[in-house]
Design an enzyme around this catalytic site. Sequence first.
Site, PDB file in Angstrom:
ATOM      1  N   TYR A  52      -6.512  -8.779  -2.421  1.00 44.24           N
ATOM      2  CA  TYR A  52      -6.103  -7.524  -1.788  1.00 44.24           C
ATOM      3  C   TYR A  52      -7.219  -6.896  -0.976  1.00 44.24           C
ATOM      4  O   TYR A  52      -6.952  -6.186  -0.002  1.00 44.24           O
ATOM      5  CB  TYR A  52      -5.429  -6.565  -2.773  1.00 44.24           C
ATOM      6  CG  TYR A  52      -6.256  -5.772  -3.748  1.00 44.24           C
ATOM      7  CD1 TYR A  52      -7.106  -4.755  -3.326  1.00 44.24           C
ATOM      8  CD2 TYR A  52      -6.110  -5.956  -5.123  1.00 44.24           C
ATOM      9  CE1 TYR A  52      -7.810  -3.989  -4.240  1.00 44.24           C
ATOM     10  CE2 TYR A  52      -6.796  -5.183  -6.033  1.00 44.24           C
ATOM     11  CZ  TYR A  52      -7.653  -4.198  -5.590  1.00 44.24           C
ATOM     12  OH  TYR A  52      -8.340  -3.427  -6.497  1.00 44.24           O
ATOM     13  N   LEU A  83       0.801  -1.220   0.000  1.00 46.81           N
ATOM     14  CA  LEU A  83       0.000   0.000   0.000  1.00 46.81           C
ATOM     15  C   LEU A  83       0.836   1.275   0.000  1.00 46.81           C
ATOM     16  O   LEU A  83       0.361   2.337   0.406  1.00 46.81           O
ATOM     17  CB  LEU A  83      -0.951  -0.002   1.208  1.00 46.81           C
ATOM     18  CG  LEU A  83      -1.970  -1.153   1.242  1.00 46.81           C
ATOM     19  CD1 LEU A  83      -2.938  -0.980   2.391  1.00 46.81           C
ATOM     20  CD2 LEU A  83      -2.730  -1.249  -0.075  1.00 46.81           C
ATOM     21  N   LYS A 102     -30.602 -21.856  -9.700  1.00 48.76           N
ATOM     22  CA  LYS A 102     -30.345 -23.264  -9.362  1.00 48.76           C
ATOM     23  C   LYS A 102     -31.184 -24.228 -10.193  1.00 48.76           C
ATOM     24  O   LYS A 102     -30.880 -25.419 -10.264  1.00 48.76           O
ATOM     25  CB  LYS A 102     -30.580 -23.501  -7.874  1.00 48.76           C
ATOM     26  CG  LYS A 102     -32.020 -23.350  -7.409  1.00 48.76           C
ATOM     27  CD  LYS A 102     -32.113 -23.668  -5.918  1.00 48.76           C
ATOM     28  CE  LYS A 102     -33.550 -23.546  -5.412  1.00 48.76           C
ATOM     29  NZ  LYS A 102     -33.645 -23.859  -3.973  1.00 48.76           N
ATOM     30  N   HIS A 129       3.235  -0.641 -14.719  1.00 45.42           N
ATOM     31  CA  HIS A 129       3.856  -1.786 -14.044  1.00 45.42           C
ATOM     32  C   HIS A 129       3.458  -3.116 -14.685  1.00 45.42           C
ATOM     33  O   HIS A 129       4.197  -4.101 -14.599  1.00 45.42           O
ATOM     34  CB  HIS A 129       3.520  -1.774 -12.546  1.00 45.42           C
ATOM     35  CG  HIS A 129       2.126  -2.209 -12.219  1.00 45.42           C
ATOM     36  ND1 HIS A 129       1.071  -1.332 -12.109  1.00 45.42           N
ATOM     37  CD2 HIS A 129       1.606  -3.438 -11.957  1.00 45.42           C
ATOM     38  CE1 HIS A 129      -0.034  -1.990 -11.802  1.00 45.42           C
ATOM     39  NE2 HIS A 129       0.264  -3.271 -11.704  1.00 45.42           N
ATOM     40  N   GLU A 130       2.287  -3.180 -15.340  1.00 42.27           N
ATOM     41  CA  GLU A 130       1.893  -4.429 -15.997  1.00 42.27           C
ATOM     42  C   GLU A 130       2.857  -4.774 -17.134  1.00 42.27           C
ATOM     43  O   GLU A 130       3.196  -5.949 -17.330  1.00 42.27           O
ATOM     44  CB  GLU A 130       0.467  -4.319 -16.547  1.00 42.27           C
ATOM     45  CG  GLU A 130      -0.615  -4.235 -15.480  1.00 42.27           C
ATOM     46  CD  GLU A 130      -0.940  -2.816 -15.072  1.00 42.27           C
ATOM     47  OE1 GLU A 130      -1.936  -2.610 -14.355  1.00 42.27           O
ATOM     48  OE2 GLU A 130      -0.181  -1.892 -15.458  1.00 42.27           O
ATOM     49  N   ARG A 138     -24.224 -17.486  -9.122  1.00 39.73           N
ATOM     50  CA  ARG A 138     -25.628 -17.646  -8.733  1.00 39.73           C
ATOM     51  C   ARG A 138     -26.304 -16.292  -8.573  1.00 39.73           C
ATOM     52  O   ARG A 138     -25.699 -15.332  -8.110  1.00 39.73           O
ATOM     53  CB  ARG A 138     -25.738 -18.424  -7.428  1.00 39.73           C
ATOM     54  CG  ARG A 138     -25.837 -19.930  -7.552  1.00 39.73           C
ATOM     55  CD  ARG A 138     -27.137 -20.398  -8.171  1.00 39.73           C
ATOM     56  NE  ARG A 138     -28.296 -19.930  -7.431  1.00 39.73           N
ATOM     57  CZ  ARG A 138     -28.830 -20.572  -6.389  1.00 39.73           C
ATOM     58  NH1 ARG A 138     -28.312 -21.705  -5.976  1.00 39.73           N
ATOM     59  NH2 ARG A 138     -29.903 -20.089  -5.788  1.00 39.73           N
ATOM     60  N   LYS A 169     -28.400 -15.407  -6.393  1.00 39.43           N
ATOM     61  CA  LYS A 169     -28.487 -14.974  -5.001  1.00 39.43           C
ATOM     62  C   LYS A 169     -27.204 -14.291  -4.521  1.00 39.43           C
ATOM     63  O   LYS A 169     -27.170 -13.717  -3.433  1.00 39.43           O
ATOM     64  CB  LYS A 169     -28.806 -16.159  -4.092  1.00 39.43           C
ATOM     65  CG  LYS A 169     -27.713 -17.215  -4.001  1.00 39.43           C
ATOM     66  CD  LYS A 169     -28.122 -18.328  -3.045  1.00 39.43           C
ATOM     67  CE  LYS A 169     -27.037 -19.392  -2.916  1.00 39.43           C
ATOM     68  NZ  LYS A 169     -27.431 -20.442  -1.954  1.00 39.43           N
ATOM     69  N   HIS A 197      -6.632   8.199   1.169  1.00 39.75           N
ATOM     70  CA  HIS A 197      -6.696   9.010   2.388  1.00 39.75           C
ATOM     71  C   HIS A 197      -5.811  10.230   2.188  1.00 39.75           C
ATOM     72  O   HIS A 197      -4.689  10.132   1.684  1.00 39.75           O
ATOM     73  CB  HIS A 197      -6.195   8.156   3.559  1.00 39.75           C
ATOM     74  CG  HIS A 197      -6.305   8.807   4.908  1.00 39.75           C
ATOM     75  ND1 HIS A 197      -5.469   9.822   5.303  1.00 39.75           N
ATOM     76  CD2 HIS A 197      -7.139   8.571   5.945  1.00 39.75           C
ATOM     77  CE1 HIS A 197      -5.771  10.184   6.536  1.00 39.75           C
ATOM     78  NE2 HIS A 197      -6.785   9.443   6.947  1.00 39.75           N
TER      79      HIS A 197
END
Length: 562
Positions: A211, A38, A501, A121-122, A248, A250, A272
Amino acid sequence: MESKVFNDPIHGHMEFHPILVKIIDTPQFQRLRYIKQLGGAYFVYPGASHNRFEHSLGVAHLAGRLVRSLKEKQPELGINDRDIVCVEIAGLCHDLGHGPFSHLFDGMFMPEARPGTAWKHEDMSIKMFDYIVNKLKNEGYDLEKELKELPEKEELKKLKKTEDDDLQFIKEMINGPVKKGEYKGRPSEKHFLYEIVANKRSGLDVDKFDYFARDSYHLGIKNSFDHNRYITFARVIKVGNEWQICTRDKEVENIYEMFHTRASLHRKAYQHKTNKIIEVMIKDAFLKADKYFMISKAIDNMEDYTQLTDGIFEKILHWRYEDTSSLKRNIIDDLSKAQEILQNINDPSKAQEIQQIIDDLSKAQEILQNINDLSKAQEIQQIINDLSKAQEILQNIIDPSKAQKIQQIINDLSKAQEILQNINGLFKAQEILQNVLSRKLYKHLGKTKMTDVEANNKTWGSEQVNRIAGEDKDDFGHFITKFDFGNKEENPIDKVYFYNKFENKKAFKIPSEQVSQFLLPKKFSEKWIYFYGKSSDGNTQVEEAFSEFCKQRNIPPDSSTN
């Protein structure tokens, strides 16, 4: 070589295939132990001490869990051991390219250190992965061959219609295909595998699963999303002409919770205001130290990049002038040679000025002999100023017989001046980093939410800084934070397909009208602009100008400063 088990506070015991262990043991992967997950947040949240190393292990683990779950539930998909290990490797290596303090490096430092360089960075993760593969091959371990020799059942071999390119497949999972939509590593019926590590369609992927859980744990912030439920209910269903991972019906609320968690982490931690100010300060320090430590040039050499970690913070902080005794000797020698030549220049009209230069150079040499700490930064700046004046005087000396020697002096003084400027930059960088540690931070002046028109204007923030700060703009700055659900202004769940389902082979979308309005924000994206002063004590004139700016926007004082 045997598989290895790691005990993780988030996922428990994680077992990795020997091929992954071989990659983990390389210096290029081990460097991730020394890159904070971080970035500057560790200076705000002391618990956020975790690194890219454990996150990468966690992503590999979850990637393996998800692909194995799909294989077990749907054997007709033809998922084989090579697919599984490749998916795990992509999860393991997806963050190899991160620089010091993670997103601070590619998002803040590099755009200013090397403007115009399209670097992310990728892309570096792909370069580092290729470097690992080639290095292992030179050492007698052929990773591509090891993947091809993984055992497969006869029925799976019959299902294969093309010769899969495993290394291409891994790199496409990390950073997408070279040409958008044109995946080469696996045939179209297996393109759902590209949604596991970095889902370009909806953002639902195991990178976020890890993460969110890991960052929340170390930050002490509640994570209400349950990634285990998603893995349990994930199924591959054909949507139009494409095979996609669906879940699903739900689970729709659980998925909304994931994006709410994302937004919450960005507001409370990632963006922040104190975290961002600290990262701005670290970025400023890195820029001032860049010419000496060559931080931004490390991206051009994989061995140099392997050695570039968060440790650069301490290298700058603990650098001492006496560590460069040979450099100091070279500068003093250049100044001595310049003095000697000046003694022999015959130009009566400039005699007094030449003597002044000689005296200044003597004083400069004396100061340089004794410089060894930050308190001398002002004296170095004085030497730099004196050298500038000396060069200007020398340009006006008319003595054809000494023209070549005068030019040599000017060149020597210019070289010494450049070196001293770099050294002075280091002293200033040290001061900034020391202020980070002692909490003498840039002063946060306030924030305001940007309108849609302002948010779409890339230069609006800089224009406001210039208008508010005026002549003090070098002591005043801004940063823009963006809060969204990961899909710009759109609802990412509009791109997620579900099943029920009773019919688990038919995929459908759930419209927002059928979702609890308590879960839906009015907007899915917004930008805020934060203003700060580079003096921890503040700048009265700038603060008054900013207060006037707030009044013009009808921002109450408390909402602009909290």
